[in-house]
Motif scaffolding. Structure first.
Motif, PDB file in Angstrom:
ATOM      1  N   SER A  73      56.815   5.556  70.594  1.00  0.00           N
ATOM      2  CA  SER A  73      55.665   6.113  71.311  1.00  0.00           C
ATOM      3  C   SER A  73      55.968   7.442  72.001  1.00  0.00           C
ATOM      4  N   THR A  74      57.120   8.016  71.722  1.00  0.00           N
ATOM      5  CA  THR A  74      57.482   9.236  72.426  1.00  0.00           C
ATOM      6  C   THR A  74      56.744  10.447  71.865  1.00  0.00           C
ATOM      7  N   ASP A  75      56.466  11.393  72.740  1.00  0.00           N
ATOM      8  CA  ASP A  75      55.939  12.691  72.307  1.00  0.00           C
ATOM      9  C   ASP A  75      56.905  13.809  72.692  1.00  0.00           C
ATOM     10  N   ASN A  76      58.141  13.421  72.991  1.00  0.00           N
ATOM     11  CA  ASN A  76      59.162  14.388  73.364  1.00  0.00           C
ATOM     12  C   ASN A  76      59.585  15.181  72.129  1.00  0.00           C
ATOM     13  N   ALA A  77      59.532  16.508  72.213  1.00  0.00           N
ATOM     14  CA  ALA A  77      59.784  17.360  71.052  1.00  0.00           C
ATOM     15  C   ALA A  77      61.217  17.231  70.546  1.00  0.00           C
ATOM     16  N   ILE A  78      62.174  17.107  71.456  1.00  0.00           N
ATOM     17  CA  ILE A  78      63.569  16.990  71.034  1.00  0.00           C
ATOM     18  C   ILE A  78      63.778  15.688  70.280  1.00  0.00           C
ATOM     19  N   LEU A  79      63.262  14.603  70.825  1.00  0.00           N
ATOM     20  CA  LEU A  79      63.428  13.305  70.177  1.00  0.00           C
ATOM     21  C   LEU A  79      62.653  13.234  68.868  1.00  0.00           C
ATOM     22  N   LEU A  80      61.474  13.830  68.828  1.00  0.00           N
ATOM     23  CA  LEU A  80      60.700  13.839  67.585  1.00  0.00           C
ATOM     24  C   LEU A  80      61.428  14.619  66.492  1.00  0.00           C
ATOM     25  N   GLN A  81      62.085  15.694  66.888  1.00  0.00           N
ATOM     26  CA  GLN A  81      62.860  16.462  65.918  1.00  0.00           C
ATOM     27  C   GLN A  81      64.011  15.627  65.359  1.00  0.00           C
ATOM     28  N   ALA A  86      72.222  13.106  88.474  1.00  0.00           N
ATOM     29  CA  ALA A  86      73.329  14.057  88.570  1.00  0.00           C
ATOM     30  C   ALA A  86      72.802  15.432  88.176  1.00  0.00           C
ATOM     31  N   PRO A  87      72.195  16.157  89.112  1.00  0.00           N
ATOM     32  CA  PRO A  87      71.564  17.441  88.786  1.00  0.00           C
ATOM     33  C   PRO A  87      72.493  18.432  88.107  1.00  0.00           C
ATOM     34  N   ARG A  88      73.765  18.462  88.516  1.00  0.00           N
ATOM     35  CA  ARG A  88      74.694  19.413  87.906  1.00  0.00           C
ATOM     36  C   ARG A  88      74.949  19.056  86.442  1.00  0.00           C
ATOM     37  N   VAL A  89      75.050  17.783  86.155  1.00  0.00           N
ATOM     38  CA  VAL A  89      75.232  17.338  84.773  1.00  0.00           C
ATOM     39  C   VAL A  89      73.976  17.640  83.961  1.00  0.00           C
ATOM     40  N   GLU A  90      72.824  17.350  84.540  1.00  0.00           N
ATOM     41  CA  GLU A  90      71.558  17.605  83.845  1.00  0.00           C
ATOM     42  C   GLU A  90      71.387  19.092  83.548  1.00  0.00           C
ATOM     43  N   GLU A  91      71.711  19.928  84.499  1.00  0.00           N
ATOM     44  CA  GLU A  91      71.605  21.371  84.291  1.00  0.00           C
ATOM     45  C   GLU A  91      72.479  21.819  83.122  1.00  0.00           C
ATOM     46  N   PHE A  92      73.679  21.268  83.059  1.00  0.00           N
ATOM     47  CA  PHE A  92      74.605  21.645  81.997  1.00  0.00           C
ATOM     48  C   PHE A  92      74.114  21.164  80.635  1.00  0.00           C
ATOM     49  N   VAL A  93      73.713  19.905  80.561  1.00  0.00           N
ATOM     50  CA  VAL A  93      73.411  19.307  79.268  1.00  0.00           C
ATOM     51  C   VAL A  93      72.102  19.824  78.681  1.00  0.00           C
ATOM     52  N   ARG A  94      71.221  20.362  79.510  1.00  0.00           N
ATOM     53  CA  ARG A  94      69.964  20.932  79.023  1.00  0.00           C
ATOM     54  C   ARG A  94      70.215  22.030  77.996  1.00  0.00           C
ATOM     55  N   ARG A  95      71.289  22.750  78.156  1.00  0.00           N
ATOM     56  CA  ARG A  95      71.602  23.860  77.255  1.00  0.00           C
ATOM     57  C   ARG A  95      72.252  23.397  75.962  1.00  0.00           C
ATOM     58  N   MET A  96      72.598  22.098  75.887  1.00  0.00           N
ATOM     59  CA  MET A  96      73.377  21.598  74.761  1.00  0.00           C
ATOM     60  C   MET A  96      72.588  20.688  73.822  1.00  0.00           C
ATOM     61  N   ARG A  97      71.512  20.115  74.301  1.00  0.00           N
ATOM     62  CA  ARG A  97      70.779  19.133  73.509  1.00  0.00           C
ATOM     63  C   ARG A  97      70.159  19.750  72.254  1.00  0.00           C
ATOM     64  N   PRO A  98      70.053  18.904  71.192  1.00  0.00           N
ATOM     65  CA  PRO A  98      70.465  17.505  71.087  1.00  0.00           C
ATOM     66  C   PRO A  98      71.963  17.373  70.833  1.00  0.00           C
ATOM     67  N   LEU A  99      72.548  16.311  71.362  1.00  0.00           N
ATOM     68  CA  LEU A  99      73.987  16.093  71.271  1.00  0.00           C
ATOM     69  C   LEU A  99      74.298  15.024  70.237  1.00  0.00           C
ATOM     70  N   TYR A 100      75.291  15.326  69.419  1.00  0.00           N
ATOM     71  CA  TYR A 100      75.747  14.410  68.378  1.00  0.00           C
ATOM     72  C   TYR A 100      77.264  14.446  68.347  1.00  0.00           C
ATOM     73  N   ASN A 101      77.866  13.276  68.251  1.00  0.00           N
ATOM     74  CA  ASN A 101      79.308  13.161  68.076  1.00  0.00           C
ATOM     75  C   ASN A 101      79.535  12.238  66.902  1.00  0.00           C
ATOM     76  N   ARG A 102      80.158  12.713  65.863  1.00  0.00           N
ATOM     77  CA  ARG A 102      80.228  11.955  64.617  1.00  0.00           C
ATOM     78  C   ARG A 102      80.970  10.636  64.749  1.00  0.00           C
ATOM     79  N   SER A 103      81.807  10.498  65.785  1.00  0.00           N
ATOM     80  CA  SER A 103      82.582   9.258  65.902  1.00  0.00           C
ATOM     81  C   SER A 103      82.253   8.468  67.161  1.00  0.00           C
TER      82      SER A 103
END
Length: 415
Positions: free
Chosen positions: A68-76, A362-379
């Motif tokens: 049911s999400t309409d979030n563009a990142i998740l939809l992508q 964790a605002p500092r973590v959120e600020e950082f990760v906003r620039r990185m999404r979407p995140l994938y780690n193959r393992s």
């Protein structure tokens, strides 16, 4: 230590060794680091597997949320993964049954890259099938993953690897393949009907491989106790859960206890920040596996994120990472101020942040990760933004012209 060829044998996870922690940095004496014998002596009897199908997140609940999400990142992410791989093509990949030997990354990066290609392909394959199942709910991908892993299990793949304390790269490479397989399998197993023989074979293989691999405590240098221990602990926890093996599970838990014990008052992991110009990189690298492991453990009903040892918690390590990211001078005498920063443009190193943000503000973590999404780690879990990001947290990708695309050869798994 003599060269050794390792075949699939069930051996004790811990051996009573009087092992000196050679090569420790001046910032951490052997007395400050929990030794192997001290780890073995920890009373972790309260920890046992309670929910074999719990995995590392609630797959059914997340699939319902994504529907049911309409979030563009998740939809992508959903759109990308909905065009999943062909199972026939997956089954064409030959299991690695030959004597695995991998050159060291830092002295031989080109040779390491070539030797690592099929290993990384395996990790992408299993993570991709698991992600396709979560995105689509199509049993085709879940059953394909079971059959793919069964094909490798039938041939006891990955059980013959070269190990020498001075040339441990094949051992390092295998550890990530184990937790890639285990975490992918955890996503699909509760939803697969039938295939009982195949599932039993996969679980036999994963359990035996985990015991064999963890039975090597690490030799010269720090691999007994640093990020490679945290990596072994991740597969131990996940395979322990899947196979209801309390011994493996407790080995995984022991890494959390050891990391908090070893941590400095400032929140530094001594064996990680001893890496000179890569101190910041390895402080983060340790968190990648510790926090992912803590998520697995927490799904068994334990408040592991609240664990405090010597007045220190995992949050101290997170806070210290951001202090040294903001100002390398905060490293003090631990490492040079001229820190390597190339890893900051590679999203695969920061998938742990999605887990952390799902649990904590964790605002500092959120600020950082906003620039990185979407995140994938193959393992280490696969499509972690798809699995964990709060749909309300961020609606669009932040464009960064300097951001480098993740490649298959960024050095994950290096000492």
């Amino acid at each position: 230590m003599p060269h050794a060829r390792h075949r699939l044998t069930r051996r004790p996870l811990h051996t009573a060794l009087a092992l000196l922690l050679a090569g420790l940095a001046s910032t951490a004496s052997a007395a400050e680091i929990l030794t192997i014998e001290e780890r073995e002596a920890l009373d972790l009897s309260e920890y046992r597997v309670t929910a074999p199908d719990a995995g590392y997140f609630d797959v059914a609940a997340r699939m319902e949320e994504l529907a049911s999400t309409d979030n563009a990142i998740l939809l992508q992410e959903l759109d990308t993964l909905s065009q999943g791989p062909s199972c026939q093509q997956m089954m064409e990949y030959e299991p690695i049954t030959t004597h695995l030997r991998v050159p060291g990354y830092y002295p031989n990066p080109k040779e390491w890259k070539l030797a690592s290609e099929p290993l990384f392909q395996f990790e992408d394959n299993v993570s991709g099938l698991a992600g396709a199942f979560v995105a689509t709910g199509d049993d085709y991908y879940a059953e394909c993953l079971v059959r793919f892993l069964d094909h490798w299990a039938e041939q006891d793949a990955l059980t013959d690897f070269y190990y020498d304390s001075k040339e441990p790269q094949a051992w390092f490479a295998t550890e990530s393949m184990i937790f890639a397989a285990a975490m992918a399998y955890a996503n699909v197993r509760p939803f697969v009907e039938g295939l009982e023989k195949e599932r039993a074979n996969v679980e036999r293989w994963l359990n035996g491989l985990a015991h064999q691999h963890a039975g090597i405590p690490g030799g010269e240098g720090n691999s007994c106790c640093n990020n490679h221990f945290y990596r072994r602990a991740l597969y131990a926890s996940m395979v322990g859960v899947l196979t209801e093996d309390d011994e493996l599970f407790r080995f995984g838990v022991s890494a959390i206890h050891a990391a908090l014990h070893d941590m400095t008052e400032q929140g530094a992991f001594p064996l990680e920040v001893s890496r000179g110009r890569r101190a910041t990189h390895y402080q983060n690298y340790g968190l990648l596996y510790l926090i992912t492991n803590m998520q697995v453990i927490s799904r068994q009903g334990y408040d592991i994120f609240d664990l405090e040892i010597g007045g220190r918690t995992i949050h101290d390590a997170v806070d210290f990472l951001f202090r040294i990211l903001d100002d390398p001078a905060a490293l003090g005498d631990l490492a040079p101020r001229e820190q390597y920063t190339g890893f900051l443009k590679d999203p695969q190193y920061f998938t742990w942040m999605e887990i952390y943000l799902r649990r904590f503000e964790a605002p500092r973590v959120e600020e950082f990760v906003r620039r990185m999404r979407p995140l994938y780690n193959r393992s280490a879990g696969g499509y972690m933004t798809l699995y964990f990001m709060d749909p309300a947290a961020q609606t669009h990708v932040v464009l960064d012209e300097e951001k480098q695309e993740t490649t298959a050869f960024k050095g994950l798994g290096q000492p």
